[in-house]
Design a protein around this motif. Sequence first.
Motif, PDB file in Angstrom:
ATOM      1  N   LEU A   2      57.849  55.252  34.933  1.00  0.00           N
ATOM      2  CA  LEU A   2      58.146  55.090  36.351  1.00  0.00           C
ATOM      3  C   LEU A   2      59.653  55.212  36.555  1.00  0.00           C
ATOM      4  O   LEU A   2      60.442  54.574  35.853  1.00  0.00           O
ATOM      5  CB  LEU A   2      57.663  53.721  36.814  1.00  0.00           C
ATOM      6  CG  LEU A   2      57.824  53.365  38.291  1.00  0.00           C
ATOM      7  CD1 LEU A   2      57.003  54.296  39.158  1.00  0.00           C
ATOM      8  CD2 LEU A   2      57.405  51.919  38.527  1.00  0.00           C
ATOM      9  N   HIS A   6      60.117  58.279  42.090  1.00  0.00           N
ATOM     10  CA  HIS A   6      58.759  58.098  42.605  1.00  0.00           C
ATOM     11  C   HIS A   6      58.802  57.337  43.921  1.00  0.00           C
ATOM     12  O   HIS A   6      59.526  56.354  44.056  1.00  0.00           O
ATOM     13  CB  HIS A   6      57.893  57.366  41.581  1.00  0.00           C
ATOM     14  CG  HIS A   6      57.666  58.161  40.330  1.00  0.00           C
ATOM     15  ND1 HIS A   6      58.243  57.839  39.117  1.00  0.00           N
ATOM     16  CD2 HIS A   6      56.958  59.291  40.117  1.00  0.00           C
ATOM     17  CE1 HIS A   6      57.878  58.726  38.202  1.00  0.00           C
ATOM     18  NE2 HIS A   6      57.103  59.621  38.786  1.00  0.00           N
ATOM     19  N   ILE A   9      53.738  54.436  44.798  1.00  0.00           N
ATOM     20  CA  ILE A   9      53.250  53.905  43.532  1.00  0.00           C
ATOM     21  C   ILE A   9      51.952  53.151  43.776  1.00  0.00           C
ATOM     22  O   ILE A   9      51.896  52.256  44.625  1.00  0.00           O
ATOM     23  CB  ILE A   9      54.295  52.948  42.925  1.00  0.00           C
ATOM     24  CG1 ILE A   9      55.650  53.647  42.801  1.00  0.00           C
ATOM     25  CG2 ILE A   9      53.826  52.412  41.581  1.00  0.00           C
ATOM     26  CD1 ILE A   9      56.814  52.694  42.628  1.00  0.00           C
ATOM     27  N   ILE A  71      54.302  50.655  47.688  1.00  0.00           N
ATOM     28  CA  ILE A  71      53.618  50.218  46.474  1.00  0.00           C
ATOM     29  C   ILE A  71      52.275  49.657  46.910  1.00  0.00           C
ATOM     30  O   ILE A  71      52.201  48.886  47.870  1.00  0.00           O
ATOM     31  CB  ILE A  71      54.406  49.132  45.714  1.00  0.00           C
ATOM     32  CG1 ILE A  71      55.861  49.571  45.511  1.00  0.00           C
ATOM     33  CG2 ILE A  71      53.765  48.854  44.357  1.00  0.00           C
ATOM     34  CD1 ILE A  71      56.841  48.757  46.298  1.00  0.00           C
ATOM     35  N   PRO A  95      49.560  59.005  46.272  1.00  0.00           N
ATOM     36  CA  PRO A  95      50.474  58.439  45.276  1.00  0.00           C
ATOM     37  C   PRO A  95      51.078  59.519  44.383  1.00  0.00           C
ATOM     38  O   PRO A  95      50.416  60.498  44.043  1.00  0.00           O
ATOM     39  CB  PRO A  95      49.571  57.506  44.455  1.00  0.00           C
ATOM     40  CG  PRO A  95      48.369  57.259  45.300  1.00  0.00           C
ATOM     41  CD  PRO A  95      48.177  58.509  46.100  1.00  0.00           C
ATOM     42  N   TYR A  97      52.707  58.266  41.604  1.00  0.00           N
ATOM     43  CA  TYR A  97      52.687  57.577  40.319  1.00  0.00           C
ATOM     44  C   TYR A  97      51.517  56.602  40.316  1.00  0.00           C
ATOM     45  O   TYR A  97      51.448  55.696  41.138  1.00  0.00           O
ATOM     46  CB  TYR A  97      53.988  56.825  40.043  1.00  0.00           C
ATOM     47  CG  TYR A  97      54.142  56.456  38.578  1.00  0.00           C
ATOM     48  CD1 TYR A  97      54.698  57.357  37.685  1.00  0.00           C
ATOM     49  CD2 TYR A  97      53.708  55.222  38.096  1.00  0.00           C
ATOM     50  CE1 TYR A  97      54.826  57.043  36.338  1.00  0.00           C
ATOM     51  CE2 TYR A  97      53.827  54.899  36.752  1.00  0.00           C
ATOM     52  CZ  TYR A  97      54.389  55.812  35.887  1.00  0.00           C
ATOM     53  OH  TYR A  97      54.509  55.513  34.543  1.00  0.00           O
ATOM     54  N   ASN A  98      50.579  56.817  39.391  1.00  0.00           N
ATOM     55  CA  ASN A  98      49.359  56.019  39.340  1.00  0.00           C
ATOM     56  C   ASN A  98      49.308  55.182  38.069  1.00  0.00           C
ATOM     57  O   ASN A  98      49.452  55.706  36.957  1.00  0.00           O
ATOM     58  CB  ASN A  98      48.130  56.924  39.406  1.00  0.00           C
ATOM     59  CG  ASN A  98      47.958  57.563  40.774  1.00  0.00           C
ATOM     60  OD1 ASN A  98      47.650  56.880  41.749  1.00  0.00           O
ATOM     61  ND2 ASN A  98      48.173  58.865  40.860  1.00  0.00           N
ATOM     62  N   THR A 178      59.126  51.015  33.208  1.00  0.00           N
ATOM     63  CA  THR A 178      60.303  51.890  33.338  1.00  0.00           C
ATOM     64  C   THR A 178      61.005  52.161  32.015  1.00  0.00           C
ATOM     65  O   THR A 178      61.835  53.066  31.925  1.00  0.00           O
ATOM     66  CB  THR A 178      61.336  51.277  34.307  1.00  0.00           C
ATOM     67  OG1 THR A 178      61.894  50.088  33.708  1.00  0.00           O
ATOM     68  CG2 THR A 178      60.684  50.922  35.638  1.00  0.00           C
TER      69      THR A 178
END
Length: 217
Positions: A2, A6, A9, A71, A95, A97-98, A178
């Motif tokens: 992440l 992004h 999320i 988010i 999204p 980022y999943n 991250t």
Amino acid sequence: MLTCDHKRICLWGVPRSGSTYVFYNLVEHILNSDWNKKFNTDFNVYRKGSEPFRQDVVSRVEEFEQEEYWIAKVHNIDMRNLEEAGVYKRFECMPDYNILLLRKNLFECTLSLCIASIKQQWTNDHDAVPIVVPIDKFNEMLEHQINYQNSYNDMTFDTTIYTEDLTDNPDDIWNVLTGNKPAHSIANSISKSPNKQQVVENYQELKSIYNEMRISK
């Protein structure tokens, strides 16, 4: 991993997997860091992305479409409601980022769902009052949890997290997602459920039944 690039999320999870713990602390990290200030909106501050599709589904999807940075935390019931409203595909493609959150220990996940269902305690307000979980109730919740996990089999995720790999330190969530330590530590605002062996009087009986089912398969 992440990154601050992004914008949208989404945390996908099954009930009783610790998704509230991950979601609330992830939002807290993002809002209290220099990661991306564009997340500092009422939508995220008030955690509007938490299990959002329980009512007014179409209008909620439209709200997500209007927000550039968000988010979200989605459970299987949210997916079902999206599908029934005919807008699942609209949300699924949003999204960038999943995250998939699952629990390795199916027995503990099932027992947690039994307790929540019997006591109607779905948030972090659990009590330690002992109960007996009927065997048919346990079997019903076990089938639910298996179906919940299987519902994600055909989906693609950027990362998968398992509840058992999480620590009590919410800073570790940031590190896992991250690859970096957070710039600012945060305090966990989500309390743990009481020990299930203390709450469920027939814990050992259910554990034996579950183990026998696994061996017989």
